[in-house]
Design a protein around this motif. Structure first.
Motif, PDB file in Angstrom:
ATOM      1  N   GLY A 193       0.814  -1.212   0.000  1.00 40.74           N
ATOM      2  CA  GLY A 193       0.000   0.000   0.000  1.00 40.74           C
ATOM      3  C   GLY A 193       0.846   1.260   0.000  1.00 40.74           C
ATOM      4  N   ILE A 194       1.928   1.240   0.762  1.00 39.28           N
ATOM      5  CA  ILE A 194       2.826   2.394   0.797  1.00 39.28           C
ATOM      6  C   ILE A 194       3.410   2.644  -0.594  1.00 39.28           C
ATOM      7  CG2 ILE A 194       5.088   3.162   1.646  1.00 39.28           C
ATOM      8  CD1 ILE A 194       4.249   1.925   4.389  1.00 39.28           C
ATOM      9  N   LYS A 195       3.766   1.575  -1.278  1.00 36.75           N
ATOM     10  CA  LYS A 195       4.347   1.711  -2.626  1.00 36.75           C
ATOM     11  C   LYS A 195       3.328   2.187  -3.653  1.00 36.75           C
ATOM     12  CE  LYS A 195       7.477  -2.128  -1.874  1.00 36.75           C
ATOM     13  NZ  LYS A 195       7.662  -3.557  -2.144  1.00 36.75           N
ATOM     14  N   ASN A 196       2.075   1.725  -3.541  1.00 43.84           N
ATOM     15  CA  ASN A 196       1.079   1.946  -4.586  1.00 43.84           C
ATOM     16  C   ASN A 196       0.168   3.155  -4.378  1.00 43.84           C
ATOM     17  OD1 ASN A 196       1.955  -0.346  -5.974  1.00 43.84           O
ATOM     18  ND2 ASN A 196       0.623  -1.677  -4.771  1.00 43.84           N
ATOM     19  N   CYS A 197       0.119   3.690  -3.182  1.00 39.59           N
ATOM     20  CA  CYS A 197      -0.837   4.766  -2.887  1.00 39.59           C
ATOM     21  C   CYS A 197      -0.116   6.089  -2.665  1.00 39.59           C
ATOM     22  CB  CYS A 197      -1.631   4.428  -1.633  1.00 39.59           C
ATOM     23  SG  CYS A 197      -2.532   2.880  -1.734  1.00 39.59           S
ATOM     24  N   ILE A 230      11.715   4.191   9.443  1.00 38.19           N
ATOM     25  CA  ILE A 230      11.915   5.633   9.595  1.00 38.19           C
ATOM     26  C   ILE A 230      13.028   6.113   8.669  1.00 38.19           C
ATOM     27  CG2 ILE A 230      12.693   7.438  11.184  1.00 38.19           C
ATOM     28  CD1 ILE A 230      11.156   5.879  13.396  1.00 38.19           C
ATOM     29  N   GLU A 231      14.121   5.391   8.631  1.00 32.46           N
ATOM     30  CA  GLU A 231      15.235   5.779   7.754  1.00 32.46           C
ATOM     31  C   GLU A 231      14.820   5.737   6.282  1.00 32.46           C
ATOM     32  OE1 GLU A 231      18.024   7.264   8.759  1.00 32.46           O
ATOM     33  OE2 GLU A 231      17.032   7.097  10.708  1.00 32.46           O
ATOM     34  N   LYS A 232      14.078   4.704   5.908  1.00 30.29           N
ATOM     35  CA  LYS A 232      13.590   4.588   4.523  1.00 30.29           C
ATOM     36  C   LYS A 232      12.651   5.752   4.199  1.00 30.29           C
ATOM     37  CE  LYS A 232      11.229   1.262   1.474  1.00 30.29           C
ATOM     38  NZ  LYS A 232      11.250   2.166   0.379  1.00 30.29           N
ATOM     39  N   PHE A 233      11.763   6.084   5.122  1.00 31.79           N
ATOM     40  CA  PHE A 233      10.839   7.195   4.922  1.00 31.79           C
ATOM     41  C   PHE A 233      11.611   8.491   4.699  1.00 31.79           C
ATOM     42  CE2 PHE A 233       8.462  10.815   6.580  1.00 31.79           C
ATOM     43  CZ  PHE A 233       7.327  10.745   5.800  1.00 31.79           C
ATOM     44  N   LYS A 234      12.650   8.732   5.504  1.00 28.73           N
ATOM     45  CA  LYS A 234      13.430   9.962   5.385  1.00 28.73           C
ATOM     46  C   LYS A 234      14.091  10.080   4.014  1.00 28.73           C
ATOM     47  CE  LYS A 234      16.084  10.732   8.998  1.00 28.73           C
ATOM     48  NZ  LYS A 234      16.900  10.479  10.209  1.00 28.73           N
ATOM     49  N   ILE A 235      14.446   8.962   3.415  1.00 34.15           N
ATOM     50  CA  ILE A 235      15.092   8.964   2.092  1.00 34.15           C
ATOM     51  C   ILE A 235      14.061   9.037   0.965  1.00 34.15           C
ATOM     52  CG2 ILE A 235      16.455   7.568   0.482  1.00 34.15           C
ATOM     53  CD1 ILE A 235      17.864   6.423   3.051  1.00 34.15           C
ATOM     54  N   ASP A 236      13.034   8.191   1.037  1.00 32.07           N
ATOM     55  CA  ASP A 236      12.097   8.015  -0.072  1.00 32.07           C
ATOM     56  C   ASP A 236      10.979   9.043  -0.145  1.00 32.07           C
ATOM     57  OD1 ASP A 236      13.551   5.781  -0.643  1.00 32.07           O
ATOM     58  OD2 ASP A 236      12.039   4.342   0.048  1.00 32.07           O
ATOM     59  N   GLU A 237      10.632   9.658   0.956  1.00 29.95           N
ATOM     60  CA  GLU A 237       9.409  10.463   0.991  1.00 29.95           C
ATOM     61  C   GLU A 237       9.646  11.952   1.217  1.00 29.95           C
ATOM     62  OE1 GLU A 237       6.422   9.383   0.282  1.00 29.95           O
ATOM     63  OE2 GLU A 237       6.816   7.233   0.244  1.00 29.95           O
ATOM     64  N   LEU A 242       6.864  12.318   9.833  1.00 30.65           N
ATOM     65  CA  LEU A 242       8.138  11.893  10.412  1.00 30.65           C
ATOM     66  C   LEU A 242       8.102  12.046  11.933  1.00 30.65           C
ATOM     67  CD1 LEU A 242      11.009  10.851  10.074  1.00 30.65           C
ATOM     68  CD2 LEU A 242      11.745  13.218   9.657  1.00 30.65           C
ATOM     69  N   ALA A 243       7.554  13.138  12.414  1.00 32.88           N
ATOM     70  CA  ALA A 243       7.431  13.333  13.864  1.00 32.88           C
ATOM     71  C   ALA A 243       6.562  12.242  14.488  1.00 32.88           C
ATOM     72  CB  ALA A 243       6.854  14.718  14.164  1.00 32.88           C
ATOM     73  N   LYS A 244       5.457  11.900  13.831  1.00 29.74           N
ATOM     74  CA  LYS A 244       4.588  10.837  14.357  1.00 29.74           C
ATOM     75  C   LYS A 244       5.303   9.490  14.370  1.00 29.74           C
ATOM     76  CE  LYS A 244       0.363  13.147  12.981  1.00 29.74           C
ATOM     77  NZ  LYS A 244      -0.721  13.211  12.002  1.00 29.74           N
ATOM     78  N   LEU A 245       6.099   9.222  13.340  1.00 33.78           N
ATOM     79  CA  LEU A 245       6.867   7.971  13.317  1.00 33.78           C
ATOM     80  C   LEU A 245       7.866   7.945  14.476  1.00 33.78           C
ATOM     81  CD1 LEU A 245       7.494   7.588   9.478  1.00 33.78           C
ATOM     82  CD2 LEU A 245       5.956   6.202  10.885  1.00 33.78           C
ATOM     83  N   TYR A 246       8.504   9.078  14.750  1.00 32.74           N
ATOM     84  CA  TYR A 246       9.427   9.147  15.886  1.00 32.74           C
ATOM     85  C   TYR A 246       8.688   8.901  17.204  1.00 32.74           C
ATOM     86  CZ  TYR A 246      13.548  10.889  13.359  1.00 32.74           C
ATOM     87  OH  TYR A 246      14.639  11.026  12.538  1.00 32.74           O
ATOM     88  N   ILE A 247       7.491   9.443  17.323  1.00 32.76           N
ATOM     89  CA  ILE A 247       6.713   9.247  18.552  1.00 32.76           C
ATOM     90  C   ILE A 247       6.393   7.768  18.744  1.00 32.76           C
ATOM     91  CG2 ILE A 247       4.477   9.688  19.651  1.00 32.76           C
ATOM     92  CD1 ILE A 247       4.715  12.535  18.291  1.00 32.76           C
ATOM     93  N   ILE A 248       5.963   7.114  17.678  1.00 38.20           N
ATOM     94  CA  ILE A 248       5.664   5.675  17.757  1.00 38.20           C
ATOM     95  C   ILE A 248       6.908   4.904  18.188  1.00 38.20           C
ATOM     96  CG2 ILE A 248       5.042   3.626  16.395  1.00 38.20           C
ATOM     97  CD1 ILE A 248       3.233   5.584  14.724  1.00 38.20           C
ATOM     98  N   ALA A 249       8.080   5.341  17.707  1.00 42.65           N
ATOM     99  CA  ALA A 249       9.343   4.676  18.029  1.00 42.65           C
ATOM    100  C   ALA A 249       9.896   5.123  19.388  1.00 42.65           C
ATOM    101  CB  ALA A 249      10.365   4.943  16.928  1.00 42.65           C
ATOM    102  N   ASP A 250       9.102   5.864  20.151  1.00 43.78           N
ATOM    103  CA  ASP A 250       9.518   6.381  21.457  1.00 43.78           C
ATOM    104  C   ASP A 250      10.735   7.294  21.368  1.00 43.78           C
ATOM    105  OD1 ASP A 250       7.437   5.134  22.907  1.00 43.78           O
ATOM    106  OD2 ASP A 250       8.560   3.251  22.924  1.00 43.78           O
ATOM    107  N   LYS A 251      10.823   8.044  20.284  1.00 47.00           N
ATOM    108  CA  LYS A 251      11.898   9.027  20.104  1.00 47.00           C
ATOM    109  C   LYS A 251      11.268  10.418  20.134  1.00 47.00           C
ATOM    110  CE  LYS A 251      14.741   5.801  17.558  1.00 47.00           C
ATOM    111  NZ  LYS A 251      15.505   5.505  16.365  1.00 47.00           N
ATOM    112  N   LYS A 252      10.686  10.737  21.283  1.00 40.98           N
ATOM    113  CA  LYS A 252       9.931  11.979  21.407  1.00 40.98           C
ATOM    114  C   LYS A 252      10.807  13.208  21.280  1.00 40.98           C
ATOM    115  CE  LYS A 252       6.261   9.763  23.908  1.00 40.98           C
ATOM    116  NZ  LYS A 252       5.698   9.443  25.195  1.00 40.98           N
TER     117      LYS A 252
END
Length: 161
Positions: free
Chosen positions: A35-39, A65-72, A82-92
């Motif tokens: 879905g990430i690739k196609n949408c 997260i690293e892939k998102f930072k490069i691809d998106e 990106l901030a929300k992904l960091y929050i999920i990863a407990d990197k507030k």
């Protein structure tokens, strides 16, 4: 449904959730990543995959997260997601840096960003400890202009007080 609507996120998210419930985690991951690739509107899929990785394989969450930072980089909601992904990863702390930079740049979504700090309350982290919005101390002029537009006569505390 995915075949009928290959560019829509809802069928991928639904299929991924169903396979999580069936404990078929490989298929769930496949639907989320496909879905990430196609949408083009894949924000929800990134968040679902991040939550999935947090529970099943935290190492993959860091890679996501690293892939998102490069691809998106051109993603409409890059900083917020990106901030929300960091929050999920407990990197507030990383999330807080992103929100603070947006505020300093005079982001028009000031209150949306500021309200995002609500998630830090449960950890007893004060909002002004992350973003110096309440203390006047050499903030950029554009930030001060935006602050005055939104906060009226309340003003900020002088750092010398």
């Amino acid at each position: 449904m995915v075949n009928k609507f290959p560019d829509k996120d809802v069928p991928y998210a639904t299929a991924g959730n169903i396979f999580i419930l069936k404990n078929d985690f490989q298929k769930a991951e496949k639907y989320f990543t496909d879905g990430i690739k196609n949408c083009t509107d894949n924000t929800d899929l990134y968040l679902k995959l991040a939550h999935f990785y947090k529970r099943s394989n935290p190492d993959k969450l860091d890679k996501l997260i690293e892939k998102f930072k490069i691809d998106e980089k051109e993603h409409d909601d890059y900083n917020s997601l990106l901030a929300k992904l960091y929050i999920i990863a407990d990197k507030k702390g990383e999330a807080g840096k992103i929100y603070s930079k947006q505020i300093e740049k005079g982001n028009q979504n000031y209150f949306a960003i500021k309200s995002s700090f609500e998630m830090f309350k449960k950890d007893n982290i004060r909002i002004n400890a992350i973003s110096p919005g309440g203390i006047l101390d050499n903030q950029p002029e554009i930030f001060l202009e935006q602050y005055k537009k939104r906060c009226g006569t309340k003003g900020m505390i002088d750092s010398r007080d």
